[in-house]
Design a protein around this motif. Structure first.
Motif, PDB file in Angstrom:
ATOM      1  N   ARG A 194     -23.067  74.056  43.138  1.00  0.00           N
ATOM      2  CA  ARG A 194     -23.117  75.016  42.030  1.00  0.00           C
ATOM      3  C   ARG A 194     -24.488  75.012  41.370  1.00  0.00           C
ATOM      4  N   ALA A 195     -25.039  73.817  41.184  1.00  0.00           N
ATOM      5  CA  ALA A 195     -26.360  73.709  40.553  1.00  0.00           C
ATOM      6  C   ALA A 195     -27.434  74.386  41.393  1.00  0.00           C
ATOM      7  N   ASP A 196     -27.261  74.365  42.720  1.00  0.00           N
ATOM      8  CA  ASP A 196     -28.222  75.011  43.624  1.00  0.00           C
ATOM      9  C   ASP A 196     -27.968  76.502  43.782  1.00  0.00           C
ATOM     10  N   GLY A 197     -26.871  76.998  43.201  1.00  0.00           N
ATOM     11  CA  GLY A 197     -26.543  78.404  43.362  1.00  0.00           C
ATOM     12  C   GLY A 197     -26.146  78.742  44.789  1.00  0.00           C
ATOM     13  N   ALA A 198     -25.466  77.810  45.452  1.00  0.00           N
ATOM     14  CA  ALA A 198     -25.108  77.982  46.857  1.00  0.00           C
ATOM     15  C   ALA A 198     -24.164  79.164  47.051  1.00  0.00           C
ATOM     16  N   SER A 199     -24.323  79.837  48.175  1.00  0.00           N
ATOM     17  CA  SER A 199     -23.442  80.955  48.514  1.00  0.00           C
ATOM     18  C   SER A 199     -22.072  80.438  48.906  1.00  0.00           C
ATOM     19  N   ALA A 200     -21.112  81.356  48.963  1.00  0.00           N
ATOM     20  CA  ALA A 200     -19.752  80.981  49.368  1.00  0.00           C
ATOM     21  C   ALA A 200     -19.744  80.462  50.807  1.00  0.00           C
TER      22      ALA A 200
END
Length: 358
Positions: A194-200
């Motif tokens: 989440r902190a890295d803004g990872a994709s689904a």
């Protein structure tokens, strides 16, 4: 007429005065660093025999003129940690000293020249090590054996209650402890994604990798099998680290925490902890320990997992500069004072089975 100053001579004077200014400033900065990193306590190296080898330790004692002190025994978190945690423990040791307590810590096996290998240890091994250190301390004339408490961070959450089950302790300070190894690992994975803004898609792929690792651990797979399962990529994992995880991945503090019932416990939690699910930790601690009124919970809104201020922990430069010029300011507001106060109150407690009055 006055003789003209040659440009070359003027330039030399400017250079000399610039150098003098730099030296004065540098000397002043060095003085500030030395002053800020001087602590109101005395430190001595000690050796503790355990399991056929020696633990290389540091004992920090108050400068209060007394010859008899309580003691806080430090249990490290994960990783190759030295006795002082690269001096990171010293502000806490000073806080303990202000409360009339000495502090004891040691290099993990294999760290800083110490014999052994910390990656070969189970949580039970670590608890036995700490119990041996407490027995060593109780035999010293300068330690009050009835006033010995434990301090432990992160991974130490699985060790602290095991120690208390082996030997009486007066209190426990638990800093960012987890409850269940696998749950903590999954929480950390998702929090970092989440902190890295990872994709689904990336999140799904990482969870699949984590599930594969869990299956490998469950069937006691070798390191070589782990590497093959990841397409030949170790991704930073080593054989020794895989062995350590294989020994300890079933760790769960739930049952062991019952050994702390009736023991004063200070649970310190950070609101920006991406390593440990602090809500789950607080829920379990309150469920098991709060009934007797011996549990104190402190939350720090500006802190990360290490209880350093989040704004500082996010920058290596800020960590370095703060550690040099104001090391006590590394920690979340109130963290050091809360620990000092907790130890001070334990120092004057007369309840049977609890710390006695100094």
């Amino acid at each position: 007429m006055c003789p003209k100053i040659q440009p070359r001579r003027r330039g030399l004077r400017i250079a000399v005065w610039s150098l003098v200014t730099i030296l004065v400033v540098a000397t002043g900065l060095v003085g500030v660093v030395l002053w800020q990193n001087s602590y109101d306590m005395e430190e001595q190296r000690v050796s503790i025999r355990h399991g056929g080898h020696t633990l290389n330790g540091v004992l920090a004692t108050p400068k209060d003129g007394r010859k008899h002190h309580g003691l806080v025994v430090y249990v490290h978190g994960d990783g190759p940690v030295s006795a002082t945690h690269d001096d990171g423990y010293k502000p806490m040791w000073e806080a303990n000293a202000k409360a009339g307590y000495a502090s004891l810590s040691w290099d993990k096996p294999g760290v800083a020249g110490a014999p052994g290998d910390w990656l070969a240890q189970s949580m039970d091994d670590r608890a036995n090590e700490a119990a041996a250190a407490i027995a060593w301390a109780r035999a010293r004339p300068d330690v009050d054996g009835d006033r010995i408490g434990l301090w432990g961070a992160s991974q130490a959450g699985w060790v602290l209650p095991k120690v208390a089950a082996k030997t009486p302790v007066s209190f426990v300070i638990a800093v960012s402890p987890a409850i269940n190894w696998l749950q903590q690992g999954r929480y950390n994975l998702l929090a970092e994604l989440r902190a890295d803004g990872a994709s689904a898609a990336r999140t799904k792929a990482e969870i699949a990798k984590s599930d594969t690792t869990r299956r490998l651990l469950k069937r006691h797979a070798t390191f070589e099998e782990y590497v093959r399962a990841r397409g030949g990529k170790a991704d930073g994992m080593t054989a020794d680290r895989w062995g350590f995880i294989s020994k300890n991945y079933t760790a769960d503090a739930t049952q062991d925490l019952r050994a702390l019932r009736g023991v004063p416990v200070l649970l310190t939690l950070a609101d920006h902890d991406i390593n440990v699910d602090t809500a789950d930790t607080e829920r379990v601690y309150r469920k098991l320990l709060d009934a007797g009124g011996a549990l104190t919970v402190k939350r720090y809104p500006d802190a990360a997992h290490s209880l350093l201020k989040q704004s500082i922990e996010q920058s290596d430069l800020k960590i370095t500069l703060t550690a040099l010029f104001s090391p006590r300011s590394l920690f979340a507001d109130g963290f050091l004072d809360d620990q000092r106060q907790f130890c001070s109150e334990a120092n004057t407690n007369n309840t049977p089975g609890q710390p006695k009055r100094a």
